[in-house]
Design a protein around this motif. Structure first.
Motif, PDB file in Angstrom:
ATOM      1  N   TYR A  15       0.853  -0.831  -3.066  1.00  0.00           N
ATOM      2  CA  TYR A  15       0.151   0.947  -2.376  1.00  0.00           C
ATOM      3  C   TYR A  15       0.491   0.552  -1.339  1.00  0.00           C
ATOM      4  O   TYR A  15       0.339   2.122  -0.978  1.00  0.00           O
ATOM      5  CB  TYR A  15      -1.550   0.824  -2.211  1.00  0.00           C
ATOM      6  CG  TYR A  15      -2.015   1.336  -2.646  1.00  0.00           C
ATOM      7  CD1 TYR A  15      -1.755   2.973  -3.037  1.00  0.00           C
ATOM      8  CD2 TYR A  15      -2.364   2.386  -1.137  1.00  0.00           C
ATOM      9  CE1 TYR A  15      -2.703   4.314  -2.938  1.00  0.00           C
ATOM     10  CE2 TYR A  15      -3.403   3.602  -0.656  1.00  0.00           C
ATOM     11  CZ  TYR A  15      -3.327   3.953  -1.332  1.00  0.00           C
ATOM     12  OH  TYR A  15      -3.919   5.593  -1.246  1.00  0.00           O
ATOM     13  N   GLY A  16       0.356  -0.532  -0.171  1.00  0.00           N
ATOM     14  CA  GLY A  16       1.065  -0.559   1.166  1.00  0.00           C
ATOM     15  C   GLY A  16       1.932   0.601   0.843  1.00  0.00           C
ATOM     16  O   GLY A  16       2.411   1.496   2.547  1.00  0.00           O
ATOM     17  N   TRP A 136      -1.434  -4.616   5.490  1.00  0.00           N
ATOM     18  CA  TRP A 136      -0.956  -4.340   4.125  1.00  0.00           C
ATOM     19  C   TRP A 136       0.246  -5.409   4.192  1.00  0.00           C
ATOM     20  O   TRP A 136       1.148  -5.517   3.000  1.00  0.00           O
ATOM     21  CB  TRP A 136      -0.877  -2.952   3.766  1.00  0.00           C
ATOM     22  CG  TRP A 136      -1.993  -2.357   3.105  1.00  0.00           C
ATOM     23  CD1 TRP A 136      -2.958  -1.685   4.089  1.00  0.00           C
ATOM     24  CD2 TRP A 136      -2.502  -2.399   2.000  1.00  0.00           C
ATOM     25  NE1 TRP A 136      -4.356  -1.361   3.700  1.00  0.00           N
ATOM     26  CE2 TRP A 136      -3.805  -1.846   1.991  1.00  0.00           C
ATOM     27  CE3 TRP A 136      -2.057  -2.421   0.713  1.00  0.00           C
ATOM     28  CZ2 TRP A 136      -4.338  -1.485   0.692  1.00  0.00           C
ATOM     29  CZ3 TRP A 136      -2.487  -1.849  -0.232  1.00  0.00           C
ATOM     30  CH2 TRP A 136      -4.274  -1.410  -0.563  1.00  0.00           C
ATOM     31  N   ARG A 196      -9.081  -2.025   4.514  1.00  0.00           N
ATOM     32  CA  ARG A 196      -7.647  -3.841   4.427  1.00  0.00           C
ATOM     33  C   ARG A 196      -7.089  -4.198   2.767  1.00  0.00           C
ATOM     34  O   ARG A 196      -7.973  -3.687   1.943  1.00  0.00           O
ATOM     35  CB  ARG A 196      -8.375  -5.281   4.009  1.00  0.00           C
ATOM     36  CG  ARG A 196      -8.274  -5.960   6.211  1.00  0.00           C
ATOM     37  CD  ARG A 196      -9.487  -7.242   6.730  1.00  0.00           C
ATOM     38  NE  ARG A 196      -9.011  -7.043   8.258  1.00  0.00           N
ATOM     39  CZ  ARG A 196     -10.146  -6.078   8.848  1.00  0.00           C
ATOM     40  NH1 ARG A 196     -11.324  -5.335   8.560  1.00  0.00           N
ATOM     41  NH2 ARG A 196     -10.195  -6.685  10.237  1.00  0.00           N
ATOM     42  N   PRO A 197      -6.267  -4.727   2.347  1.00  0.00           N
ATOM     43  CA  PRO A 197      -5.784  -4.682   0.885  1.00  0.00           C
ATOM     44  C   PRO A 197      -6.618  -5.368   0.133  1.00  0.00           C
ATOM     45  O   PRO A 197      -6.632  -5.210  -1.217  1.00  0.00           O
ATOM     46  CB  PRO A 197      -4.495  -5.187   1.227  1.00  0.00           C
ATOM     47  CG  PRO A 197      -4.491  -6.026   2.342  1.00  0.00           C
ATOM     48  CD  PRO A 197      -5.609  -5.315   3.585  1.00  0.00           C
ATOM     49  N   GLN A 198      -7.194  -6.293   0.731  1.00  0.00           N
ATOM     50  CA  GLN A 198      -8.045  -7.514   0.075  1.00  0.00           C
ATOM     51  C   GLN A 198      -9.513  -6.583  -0.633  1.00  0.00           C
ATOM     52  O   GLN A 198      -9.697  -7.121  -1.770  1.00  0.00           O
ATOM     53  CB  GLN A 198      -8.648  -8.796   1.214  1.00  0.00           C
ATOM     54  CG  GLN A 198      -7.860  -9.874   0.916  1.00  0.00           C
ATOM     55  CD  GLN A 198      -6.933  -9.302   2.625  1.00  0.00           C
ATOM     56  OE1 GLN A 198      -7.095  -8.095   2.657  1.00  0.00           O
ATOM     57  NE2 GLN A 198      -5.905  -9.528   3.085  1.00  0.00           N
ATOM     58  N   TYR A 200      -9.353  -3.935  -1.676  1.00  0.00           N
ATOM     59  CA  TYR A 200      -8.642  -3.211  -3.408  1.00  0.00           C
ATOM     60  C   TYR A 200      -7.864  -4.102  -4.742  1.00  0.00           C
ATOM     61  O   TYR A 200      -7.375  -3.572  -5.366  1.00  0.00           O
ATOM     62  CB  TYR A 200      -7.865  -2.068  -2.443  1.00  0.00           C
ATOM     63  CG  TYR A 200      -8.585  -1.447  -1.897  1.00  0.00           C
ATOM     64  CD1 TYR A 200      -9.325  -0.099  -2.716  1.00  0.00           C
ATOM     65  CD2 TYR A 200      -8.592  -1.159  -0.053  1.00  0.00           C
ATOM     66  CE1 TYR A 200      -9.782   0.960  -1.479  1.00  0.00           C
ATOM     67  CE2 TYR A 200      -9.265  -0.550   0.088  1.00  0.00           C
ATOM     68  CZ  TYR A 200      -9.835   0.711  -0.549  1.00  0.00           C
ATOM     69  OH  TYR A 200     -10.112   1.352   0.338  1.00  0.00           O
ATOM     70  N   TYR A 202      -5.840  -6.473  -3.388  1.00  0.00           N
ATOM     71  CA  TYR A 202      -4.248  -6.911  -3.042  1.00  0.00           C
ATOM     72  C   TYR A 202      -4.480  -8.018  -2.544  1.00  0.00           C
ATOM     73  O   TYR A 202      -5.151  -8.635  -1.831  1.00  0.00           O
ATOM     74  CB  TYR A 202      -3.130  -5.141  -2.694  1.00  0.00           C
ATOM     75  CG  TYR A 202      -3.427  -4.826  -3.499  1.00  0.00           C
ATOM     76  CD1 TYR A 202      -2.038  -4.501  -4.508  1.00  0.00           C
ATOM     77  CD2 TYR A 202      -3.831  -3.288  -3.392  1.00  0.00           C
ATOM     78  CE1 TYR A 202      -1.990  -3.494  -5.385  1.00  0.00           C
ATOM     79  CE2 TYR A 202      -4.054  -1.803  -4.526  1.00  0.00           C
ATOM     80  CZ  TYR A 202      -2.985  -2.378  -5.433  1.00  0.00           C
ATOM     81  OH  TYR A 202      -2.930  -1.236  -6.312  1.00  0.00           O
ATOM     82  N   PRO A 230      -5.720   2.918  -5.205  1.00  0.00           N
ATOM     83  CA  PRO A 230      -6.134   1.209  -5.376  1.00  0.00           C
ATOM     84  C   PRO A 230      -7.221   1.348  -5.590  1.00  0.00           C
ATOM     85  O   PRO A 230      -8.540   1.648  -5.061  1.00  0.00           O
ATOM     86  CB  PRO A 230      -5.455   1.235  -3.969  1.00  0.00           C
ATOM     87  CG  PRO A 230      -5.837   2.037  -2.651  1.00  0.00           C
ATOM     88  CD  PRO A 230      -5.226   2.743  -3.711  1.00  0.00           C
TER      89      PRO A 230
END
Length: 435
Positions: A15-16, A136, A196-198, A200, A202, A230
């Motif tokens: 997704y990034g 990301w 932040r990805p965490q 979602y 990731y 995400p």
């Protein structure tokens, strides 16, 4: 079996990269309708009202002063709330500010509108977009920043859109059309951004979490499975070693880097306003002057993409020193242009310098100070380096008003870029605490 299920659950495209692509689109269109387009409007507005170039340039100096005040606040808000809300609000303000210039009738309104656009542009394009990419991506951070900033490479050739609107509609209706286009194109792109990805499920660079969990829905109800959105699900804790804001500003590197960024911004802001007027002043037609921006933005793709990959592979200080060296060479060529063909080597070196700086600031700040307080620290470095951005446009306008030439100002800006190189080599990365 678990490995098979995990592989099926992982999206084909991290997704990034959707945010990188959306950032490219936002950067491209803001560059077409404002970042470079404002030079197209500079001369017609100056002639219509009889304003001096120094007086008009003062608005862009205040634009930088406004940025020094807003950037730390903006960085704090992004660290706290994520980029999407900030970018949506900023996009709305940008379009409104551009349209307000259509009703221009005095210098005070000109200053107000410029500051309004600057505020919106900073919120829509500045810290929030860089913040998202930095969060990301880690291993691929440099190239992600470089690719994310490469959208504007096509903005120069697309300036014919703005030039067409000004010539056939006039500059007042053109501002209305361009402002509306910002809302139509950039608002949907801003909605792509996330925190932040965490949050979602990731990890940076799309690394698989240790404990895969079923797809969930985020707070807005966006479905996760089979969608590019995400899903909010907990991921393995994976933090990057970072300094706090207080720890960062106590390091010599913070101040040395801020001075280097200030010297670089001195030239960038000056040419963002005066590049077309400069080439017009040495005998180029408006179309030829606009084509110079086309050359340099296209060639800047080499710096944007190459700089991103270079930061991932080599010492960041050495890469940054090379970028500043290209800026020095570019300004020297610019001050001595006598024929159109010389535009190409100028555009190459200036494009390498300008393009290389797109990933540079975000990469170096995250590498030196970590990502924990990235938004706040980046905002503060911009505040410290603001004086370069304020001085550049006014210096160019004032020198032209006094001497009927930009050459002296160009040499002063070139000297500042050269002096920044030894400062950069002295800026050693501070020791980061364990994550």
């Amino acid at each position: 079996m678990q490995a098979e299920q995990s592989a099926r659950a992982r999206p084909r495209i991290f997704y990034g990269w959707y945010m990188v692509a959306a950032g490219m689109g936002i950067h491209l269109w803001i560059s077409v309708v404002w970042v470079y387009a404002k030079q197209v409007f500079f001369t017609p507005i100056s002639m219509h009202f009889g304003w001096s170039r120094a007086l008009m340039s003062g608005a862009f100096a205040l634009e930088r002063l406004e940025g020094s005040i807003v950037s730390p606040i903006e960085g704090f808000l992004v660290d706290r709330y994520g980029p999407r809300k900030i970018m949506v609000i900023g996009t709305f303000i940008t379009g409104l500010g551009i349209m307000s210039l259509s009703f221009l009738n005095n210098i005070y309104m000109f200053y107000f509108s410029i500051l309004l656009v600057a505020l919106g542009q900073s919120m829509a394009l500045g810290i929030p977009r860089t913040w998202a990419i930095v969060q990301w991506f880690r291993r691929l951070r440099g190239r992600a920043l470089g690719i994310g900033g490469s959208g504007a490479s096509l903005s120069g050739p697309l300036l014919f859109i703005t030039l067409f609107l000004v010539e056939f509609l006039g500059w007042r209706p053109a501002f209305i059309v361009l402002g509306l286009s910002v809302w139509i194109i950039n608002l949907p792109l801003a909605m792509v951004f996330r925190g932040r990805p965490q949050e979602y499920g990731y990890l940076p660079d799309g690394e698989p979490p240790e404990e895969a969990k079923p797809p969930a829905r985020d707070a807005s109800g966006d479905a996760a499975e089979g969608q590019t959105q995400p899903a909010r699900q907990p991921a393995r804790e994976d933090t990057e070693a970072s300094l706090s804001v207080k720890q960062a500003i106590l390091t010599p590197s913070f101040w040395l880097l801020s001075l280097v960024f200030g010297a670089q911004t001195l030239g960038t802001n000056a040419l963002n306003i005066h590049l077309i007027p400069y080439f017009e002043s040495i005998g180029f037609s408006t179309a030829q002057a606009v084509s110079v921006i086309g050359w340099f933005t296209v060639l800047s793709a080499i710096g944007r993409l190459g700089g991103g990959f270079a930061f991932d592979m080599w010492n960041s200080r050495v890469v940054m020193a090379g970028i500043m060296g290209c800026q020095v060479i570019g300004f020297f060529i610019m001050a001595n242009v006598t024929s159109y063909w010389q535009v190409v080597p100028f555009a190459l070196f200036w494009g390498l310098a300008f393009g290389g700086m797109i990933p540079a600031r975000g990469y170096i700040i995250s590498a030196y100070f970590g990502t924990g307080s990235f938004g706040s620290i980046q905002g503060l470095t911009q505040s410290v380096s603001v004086f370069g951005g304020m001085i550049g446009p006014v210096l160019m306008g004032l020198v032209f008003d006094l001497t009927d030439s930009y050459v002296i100002a160009i040499y002063i800006i070139m000297a500042a870029a050269a002096l920044a190189i030894p400062l950069l080599l002295l800026a050693r990365p501070p020791k980061l605490p364990a994550a």
